[in-house]
Design an enzyme around this catalytic site. Sequence first.
Site, PDB file in Angstrom:
ATOM      1  N   LEU A 176       2.059  15.937 -11.149  1.00 26.00           N
ATOM      2  CA  LEU A 176       0.846  15.147 -10.935  1.00 26.00           C
ATOM      3  C   LEU A 176       0.738  14.684  -9.497  1.00 26.00           C
ATOM      4  O   LEU A 176      -0.343  14.538  -8.940  1.00 26.00           O
ATOM      5  CB  LEU A 176       0.849  13.915 -11.852  1.00 26.00           C
ATOM      6  CG  LEU A 176       0.677  14.170 -13.341  1.00 26.00           C
ATOM      7  CD1 LEU A 176       0.907  12.897 -14.134  1.00 26.00           C
ATOM      8  CD2 LEU A 176      -0.720  14.712 -13.619  1.00 26.00           C
ATOM      9  N   GLY A 178       5.317  11.495  -3.732  1.00 27.72           N
ATOM     10  CA  GLY A 178       5.199  10.594  -2.600  1.00 27.72           C
ATOM     11  C   GLY A 178       6.558  10.346  -1.989  1.00 27.72           C
ATOM     12  O   GLY A 178       7.521  11.075  -2.263  1.00 27.72           O
ATOM     13  N   ALA A 179       6.626   9.296  -1.182  1.00 21.77           N
ATOM     14  CA  ALA A 179       7.878   8.989  -0.495  1.00 21.77           C
ATOM     15  C   ALA A 179       8.968   8.562  -1.480  1.00 21.77           C
ATOM     16  O   ALA A 179      10.155   8.715  -1.218  1.00 21.77           O
ATOM     17  CB  ALA A 179       7.628   7.874   0.512  1.00 21.77           C
ATOM     18  N   GLY A 200       9.138   9.430  -4.944  1.00 24.08           N
ATOM     19  CA  GLY A 200       9.484  10.265  -6.090  1.00 24.08           C
ATOM     20  C   GLY A 200       8.445  11.296  -6.452  1.00 24.08           C
ATOM     21  O   GLY A 200       7.439  11.457  -5.764  1.00 24.08           O
ATOM     22  N   LYS A 203       8.266   9.681 -13.951  1.00 20.67           N
ATOM     23  CA  LYS A 203       8.594   9.620 -12.522  1.00 20.67           C
ATOM     24  C   LYS A 203      10.092   9.752 -12.296  1.00 20.67           C
ATOM     25  O   LYS A 203      10.886   8.986 -12.827  1.00 20.67           O
ATOM     26  CB  LYS A 203       8.094   8.315 -11.916  1.00 20.67           C
ATOM     27  CG  LYS A 203       8.375   8.238 -10.415  1.00 20.67           C
ATOM     28  CD  LYS A 203       7.512   7.211  -9.736  1.00 20.67           C
ATOM     29  CE  LYS A 203       7.748   7.193  -8.250  1.00 20.67           C
ATOM     30  NZ  LYS A 203       6.839   6.297  -7.556  1.00 20.67           N
ATOM     31  N   ASP A 243       0.083  -1.738  -2.191  1.00 21.85           N
ATOM     32  CA  ASP A 243      -0.070  -0.416  -1.579  1.00 21.85           C
ATOM     33  C   ASP A 243      -1.374   0.252  -2.003  1.00 21.85           C
ATOM     34  O   ASP A 243      -1.375   1.371  -2.520  1.00 21.85           O
ATOM     35  CB  ASP A 243       1.139   0.453  -1.943  1.00 21.85           C
ATOM     36  CG  ASP A 243       1.280   1.659  -1.026  1.00 21.85           C
ATOM     37  OD1 ASP A 243       0.530   1.738  -0.028  1.00 21.85           O
ATOM     38  OD2 ASP A 243       2.130   2.522  -1.308  1.00 21.85           O
TER      39      ASP A 243
HETATM   40  N1  LIG Z   1       0.680   7.095 -14.392  1.00 24.11           N
HETATM   41  C1  LIG Z   1       0.180   8.114 -13.705  1.00 24.11           C
HETATM   42  N2  LIG Z   1      -0.762   8.914 -14.236  1.00 24.11           N
HETATM   43  C2  LIG Z   1      -1.291   9.943 -13.542  1.00 24.11           C
HETATM   44  N3  LIG Z   1      -0.931  10.263 -12.282  1.00 24.11           N
HETATM   45  C3  LIG Z   1       0.008   9.502 -11.688  1.00 24.11           C
HETATM   46  C4  LIG Z   1       0.612   8.399 -12.359  1.00 24.11           C
HETATM   47  N4  LIG Z   1       1.513   7.827 -11.521  1.00 24.11           N
HETATM   48  C5  LIG Z   1       1.472   8.541 -10.381  1.00 24.11           C
HETATM   49  N5  LIG Z   1       0.577   9.552 -10.469  1.00 24.11           N
HETATM   50  C6  LIG Z   1       0.260  10.546  -9.417  1.00 24.11           C
HETATM   51  O1  LIG Z   1       1.437  10.814  -8.666  1.00 24.11           O
HETATM   52  C7  LIG Z   1       1.233  10.455  -7.293  1.00 24.11           C
HETATM   53  C8  LIG Z   1       2.550   9.970  -6.711  1.00 24.11           C
HETATM   54  O2  LIG Z   1       3.050   8.894  -7.485  1.00 24.11           O
HETATM   55  P1  LIG Z   1       3.554   7.560  -6.810  1.00 24.11           P
HETATM   56  O3  LIG Z   1       2.432   7.053  -5.955  1.00 24.11           O
HETATM   57  O4  LIG Z   1       4.090   6.671  -7.869  1.00 24.11           O
HETATM   58  O5  LIG Z   1       4.738   8.094  -5.906  1.00 24.11           O
HETATM   59  P2  LIG Z   1       5.303   7.409  -4.596  1.00 24.11           P
HETATM   60  O6  LIG Z   1       6.489   8.193  -4.204  1.00 24.11           O
HETATM   61  O7  LIG Z   1       5.467   5.938  -4.838  1.00 24.11           O
HETATM   62  O8  LIG Z   1       4.089   7.657  -3.595  1.00 24.11           O
HETATM   63  P3  LIG Z   1       3.842   6.989  -2.185  1.00 24.11           P
HETATM   64  O9  LIG Z   1       4.813   7.547  -1.213  1.00 24.11           O
HETATM   65  O10 LIG Z   1       2.429   7.450  -1.901  1.00 24.11           O
HETATM   66  O11 LIG Z   1       3.933   5.514  -2.398  1.00 24.11           O
HETATM   67  C9  LIG Z   1       0.092   9.439  -7.328  1.00 24.11           C
HETATM   68  O12 LIG Z   1      -0.609   9.390  -6.111  1.00 24.11           O
HETATM   69  C10 LIG Z   1      -0.768   9.989  -8.455  1.00 24.11           C
HETATM   70  O13 LIG Z   1      -1.583  11.057  -7.998  1.00 24.11           O
END
Ligand SMILES: Nc1ncnc2c1ncn2[C@@H]1O[C@H](COP(=O)(O)OP(=O)(O)OP(=O)(O)O)[C@@H](O)[C@H]1O
Length: 305
Positions: free
Chosen positions: A30, A33-34, A36, A51, A139
Amino acid sequence: MTTSSKVVLTEGFTVCGKWNKRSYRIGRLLGEGANGKVFLVHSGKRAYALKFGFDALDIQMEVNVLRELDKKMQRPFLHDADDVELNGNVYPFYVMTYIRGDIPRHYIGRNGSDWFYLIGLNLLHKLGDLHRQGYVFGDLKSENVLVSGYGEVELVDYGGVTGKGRSVKQFTELYDRGFWNAGERVADDGYDLFGFAVFCLQMGGMEKKLKELAGGLPQNRSPGDLAKLVDECPKCRPVSDVLKGAIAGRWTSSSDAAASWKLLMEKHGAAWRPRPEKAGLWIRTAFIASIGLFLSALYAFLLNG
Ligand SMILES: Nc1ncnc2c1ncn2[C@@H]1O[C@H](COP(=O)(O)OP(=O)(O)OP(=O)(O)O)[C@@H](O)[C@H]1O
């Protein structure tokens, strides 16, 4: 515990939790990001988002936030949190509610720019729900906003959620008021509302100019430049009171900002109501045309026959 940045999970693979013994069949990726990778998964007939974090501590912090939200908010957030053993290593993961939707740019690209105002209002309401429970989203950025149906909005990535009054721990520079010399990196309604104003500028088509300004010298970045962008952005102009107030830190409550946004929408009446989806319109036109063709063919047949 090993971090999971190098784990390759392929579609169809089943992840089985070490402690809770629940299994999840991996579907498509899906997002990444940084912190996961997030996969669509199925457990029985139900879909979830799973995740894999790159850092066990980060994952634990996110799980803690989701547990808190589960206690306070109306919809469910966390479904499961566990470890999985893969090739002799142990990796943490958590499973949350799967949110369907498109990032705003794609939604607006498909359905038209009139949706800008309803998406803005619904996002203000979502932020308000969190603010009323004593949290700030932190964020806020377009990748963390998913839009579906009739402009309904959901937030994803609760890793930046911070209790009011504390330092914001996870943010993205472009949306961060500290980056723009517009205030402190402290969690209050105004912090999210500043990010909301940047989000609206982006959604209103000012992304390129925003990035140019962001690329300038740190000491030259100012909220005044963002306020000027609001004037240059045709979509933003009708709601400029709300947006400029958010940039200048004048709103202390997101509920007040939402109420003002709604008033401006109402003031502008029907023109603000989003048009039906292009696809829907196309299907209806094609349907009416095919009935017309059928009737003319029938008429011709009866006439000749
Ligand atoms: N519950 C969810 N349902 C659907 N898509 C999701 C969900 N959680 C995350 N995603 C998708 O996965 C992407 C990455 O998830 P997330 O933002 O949690 O990762 P991250 O590593 O924290 O990202 P960042 O580095 O941008 O902070 C989100 O931008 C979204 O597109």
